[in-house]
Design a protein around this motif. Structure first.
Motif, PDB file in Angstrom:
ATOM      1  N   GLU A  30     -34.997 -12.303 -61.634  1.00  0.00           N
ATOM      2  CA  GLU A  30     -35.404 -11.445 -60.513  1.00  0.00           C
ATOM      3  C   GLU A  30     -36.494 -12.115 -59.678  1.00  0.00           C
ATOM      4  N   LEU A  31     -37.441 -12.765 -60.346  1.00  0.00           N
ATOM      5  CA  LEU A  31     -38.531 -13.421 -59.617  1.00  0.00           C
ATOM      6  C   LEU A  31     -38.017 -14.604 -58.805  1.00  0.00           C
ATOM      7  N   ILE A  32     -37.061 -15.323 -59.353  1.00  0.00           N
ATOM      8  CA  ILE A  32     -36.479 -16.456 -58.617  1.00  0.00           C
ATOM      9  C   ILE A  32     -35.722 -15.965 -57.396  1.00  0.00           C
ATOM     10  N   HIS A  33     -35.042 -14.836 -57.545  1.00  0.00           N
ATOM     11  CA  HIS A  33     -34.339 -14.261 -56.392  1.00  0.00           C
ATOM     12  C   HIS A  33     -35.341 -13.920 -55.284  1.00  0.00           C
ATOM     13  N   GLU A  34     -36.529 -13.489 -55.664  1.00  0.00           N
ATOM     14  CA  GLU A  34     -37.577 -13.194 -54.673  1.00  0.00           C
ATOM     15  C   GLU A  34     -38.108 -14.473 -54.043  1.00  0.00           C
ATOM     16  N   ALA A  35     -38.323 -15.496 -54.882  1.00  0.00           N
ATOM     17  CA  ALA A  35     -38.923 -16.739 -54.382  1.00  0.00           C
ATOM     18  C   ALA A  35     -37.916 -17.626 -53.651  1.00  0.00           C
ATOM     19  N   LEU A  36     -36.686 -17.664 -54.159  1.00  0.00           N
ATOM     20  CA  LEU A  36     -35.637 -18.515 -53.579  1.00  0.00           C
ATOM     21  C   LEU A  36     -34.403 -17.658 -53.341  1.00  0.00           C
ATOM     22  N   PRO A  37     -34.386 -16.860 -52.299  1.00  0.00           N
ATOM     23  CA  PRO A  37     -33.261 -15.936 -52.072  1.00  0.00           C
ATOM     24  C   PRO A  37     -31.977 -16.685 -51.724  1.00  0.00           C
ATOM     25  N   GLY A  38     -30.873 -15.978 -51.932  1.00  0.00           N
ATOM     26  CA  GLY A  38     -29.566 -16.527 -51.557  1.00  0.00           C
ATOM     27  C   GLY A  38     -29.184 -17.708 -52.418  1.00  0.00           C
ATOM     28  N   GLU A  39     -28.561 -18.707 -51.781  1.00  0.00           N
ATOM     29  CA  GLU A  39     -28.034 -19.854 -52.508  1.00  0.00           C
ATOM     30  C   GLU A  39     -29.129 -20.796 -52.994  1.00  0.00           C
ATOM     31  N   GLN A  40     -30.349 -20.666 -52.469  1.00  0.00           N
ATOM     32  CA  GLN A  40     -31.409 -21.603 -52.845  1.00  0.00           C
ATOM     33  C   GLN A  40     -31.659 -21.611 -54.345  1.00  0.00           C
ATOM     34  N   GLY A  41     -31.640 -20.420 -54.955  1.00  0.00           N
ATOM     35  CA  GLY A  41     -31.953 -20.353 -56.379  1.00  0.00           C
ATOM     36  C   GLY A  41     -30.751 -20.075 -57.258  1.00  0.00           C
ATOM     37  N   GLU A  42     -29.549 -20.190 -56.713  1.00  0.00           N
ATOM     38  CA  GLU A  42     -28.348 -19.821 -57.465  1.00  0.00           C
ATOM     39  C   GLU A  42     -28.175 -20.689 -58.706  1.00  0.00           C
ATOM     40  N   GLY A  43     -28.416 -21.982 -58.567  1.00  0.00           N
ATOM     41  CA  GLY A  43     -28.246 -22.883 -59.706  1.00  0.00           C
ATOM     42  C   GLY A  43     -29.214 -22.558 -60.838  1.00  0.00           C
ATOM     43  N   ILE A  44     -30.434 -22.235 -60.474  1.00  0.00           N
ATOM     44  CA  ILE A  44     -31.431 -21.916 -61.510  1.00  0.00           C
ATOM     45  C   ILE A  44     -31.072 -20.607 -62.194  1.00  0.00           C
ATOM     46  N   ARG A  45     -30.605 -19.626 -61.416  1.00  0.00           N
ATOM     47  CA  ARG A  45     -30.241 -18.339 -62.020  1.00  0.00           C
ATOM     48  C   ARG A  45     -29.052 -18.490 -62.965  1.00  0.00           C
ATOM     49  N   CYS A  46     -28.104 -19.338 -62.606  1.00  0.00           N
ATOM     50  CA  CYS A  46     -26.975 -19.597 -63.492  1.00  0.00           C
ATOM     51  C   CYS A  46     -27.446 -20.249 -64.794  1.00  0.00           C
ATOM     52  N   TRP A  47     -28.400 -21.141 -64.673  1.00  0.00           N
ATOM     53  CA  TRP A  47     -28.950 -21.780 -65.876  1.00  0.00           C
ATOM     54  C   TRP A  47     -29.627 -20.746 -66.780  1.00  0.00           C
TER      55      TRP A  47
END
Length: 496
Positions: A448-465
């Motif tokens: 959730e915090l990554i979605h706030e910091a890197l919205p959209g595709e920017q943080g998609e790879g990290i969220r998948c990890w």
């Protein structure tokens, strides 16, 4: 703060200068005296370890020594023993101390006693009569605590109940607090003196074991537990205000979480207006601290794992994520500090303490009847949510974590009622489950915090990890849940 017959409240020098103009004080004339209290101990602080206080005080023309032994911090009901004696510590006749063990200790260290620190202040005292048959002494102390060339300012008031009830004491404090910024003081002059002596930073304080017994009513047990939670919170508030150590936020949050769990456990026995008035206020403060804690954990624990897992070309996004997390940590920490400096927080502490002391005993329901039913209910909730958590999403696992925490806190509240091997095994199993649920929750919050910091595709790879890390932990969660469910409930006898 002592709450049986007195209240200690801190205030700023500016507020202290306005105190005499308060309507409660204008009809009374203050008595002013110079007070110098010298506290004695050995070089290795033997008396501090034994919870013994040796003090020589000068108040005006009067000079007197006192010997006092404090009860263990977890045993609020035990009180203390105290003797007032003539003479300075080097001249005291310790034979007047009736406690033989204490008397032997004092005689054995007599030659080693030396001044440890001095509290010197001017005391202005008013005798208040807010209502008929109620007499309360208000003493304003302003001065210094000094030790080893270091000193700390004293600016506080003490309200001592001379006649009337405890409710009168708190009512008077509330009248003063309505017009003046007054904060319940958790640390005594003694504790502050020892910290100055050792040049100690404020320590992180964890919850102490709570002693309750089967002779208590259910409401008396709640009162003991609620006050212990408040002490846990206040023991960490100074460190939270003045330090960047994230553990102060964590322990303050744990204290509030334990307090709210106690309110839920006892909710069927508590007045409805007590619960509806205070639980939302504690919830709001917990939410403020929770946001700070989430970013602390992300920055200190989750982000380093992400950095190690994502080399270039994702490095630019990771750097942006790191900078954002650091800014959010700083912003939320300042917000948490501000929350604990408000008049609303000070009033909440005072009003909740007054309300918990005033709770009616009702039918004085015994603990033997209350505890098993209460714990069975919470254990059943954990069992029901466990299956959903294993095949569900992060929300289902969060529900299990909350239910489990409520069960664990309730068991800790009642631990003194069922000591033994079964309790130890239950806790060992529970500790592993708690750690696993915490790790899974940290991963879900991090997403959730990554979605706030890197919205959209920017943080998609990290969220998948992060999702992959979660999937790897789920089999271990299942094994820990199986082990936990196989443990015998320590609150039930084998025959039951």
């Amino acid at each position: 703060m002592a709450i049986e017959t007195e209240l200690n409240l801190s205030l700023t020098p500016g507020v202290a200068s306005r105190l005499a103009k308060h309507p409660l004080l204008t009809a009374a004339k203050p008595i002013r005296q110079r007070v110098v209290n010298t506290y004695y101990d050995t070089a290795d602080q033997r008396l501090r370890r034994e919870r013994v206080i040796v003090r020589h005080g000068r108040q005006g023309a009067t000079s007197l020594s006192s010997i006092r032994r404090e009860a263990p911090p977890q045993d609020r009901q035990a009180g203390h023993d105290e003797w007032e004696l003539v003479g300075a510590p080097g001249e005291i006749d310790f034979s007047q101390v009736k406690d033989g063990t204490l008397r032997h200790l004092l005689e054995s260290v007599r030659a080693e006693l030396r001044p440890a620190f001095i509290a010197s202040f001017t005391r202005s005292a008013w005798l208040l009569a807010p209502r008929e048959d109620v007499r309360i002494e208000l003493a304003l102390d302003r001065g210094w605590i000094e030790a080893e060339g270091r000193r700390q300012a004293i600016c506080e008031i003490r309200l001592e109940l001379l006649s009337g009830g405890v409710a009168d004491l708190f009512s008077t404090a509330s009248e003063l607090q309505a017009d003046l910024s007054l904060h319940p003081e958790a640390a005594s002059k003694l504790l502050r003196g020892y910290r100055i002596l050792a040049a100690e930073q404020w320590p992180v304080v964890k919850a102490l074991p709570i002693e309750i017994n089967t002779g208590m009513s259910a409401i008396a047990a709640f009162r003991t537990i609620g006050l212990a939670c408040l002490k846990h919170l206040q023991s960490n508030e100074q460190g939270l205000r003045e330090s960047d150590n994230p553990e102060f936020v964590h322990q303050a949050r744990v204290a509030i979480r334990r307090l709210r769990s106690a309110i839920r456990v006892w909710k069927p026995l508590l007045p409805q207006d007590f619960v509806s008035s205070f639980d939302p206020l504690w919830q709001a403060l917990a939410r403020q601290l929770g946001e700070t804690r989430n970013w602390d954990v992300f920055l200190a624990e989750t982000l380093p794992s992400i950095v190690a897992a994502f080399p270039l070309p994702e490095g630019v996004a990771i750097a942006r994520l790191s900078n954002y997390a650091q800014r959010r940590c700083a912003i939320n920490r300042q917000a948490a500090r501000s929350a604990l400096k408000t008049d609303d927080y000070s009033r909440l502490l005072l009003e909740f303490t007054a309300a918990i002391l005033a709770l009616p005993e009702g039918e004085a329901r015994p603990l033997e009847a209350f505890v098993p039913r209460c714990l069975d209910k919470r254990a059943k909730q954990v069992r029901q949510l466990a299956a959903q958590a294993l095949c569900g999403d992060a929300t289902a696992r969060h529900r299990l974590r909350v239910a489990y925490k409520r069960l664990r806190y309730a068991i800790e509240f009642f631990a003194s009622l069922f000591p033994g091997e079964r309790l130890r095994n239950y806790h060992l199993s529970a500790s592993g489950l708690q750690e696993m649920l915490g790790r899974l929750n940290d991963l879900a919050v991090a997403s959730e915090l990554i979605h706030e910091a890197l919205p959209g595709e920017q943080g998609e790879g990290i969220r998948c990890w992060l999702e992959g890390q979660t999937e790897q932990l789920l089999p271990e969660l299942g094994r820990l849940l199986d082990d936990f469910h196989q443990q015998a409930a320590p609150w039930r006898t084998p025959a039951a």
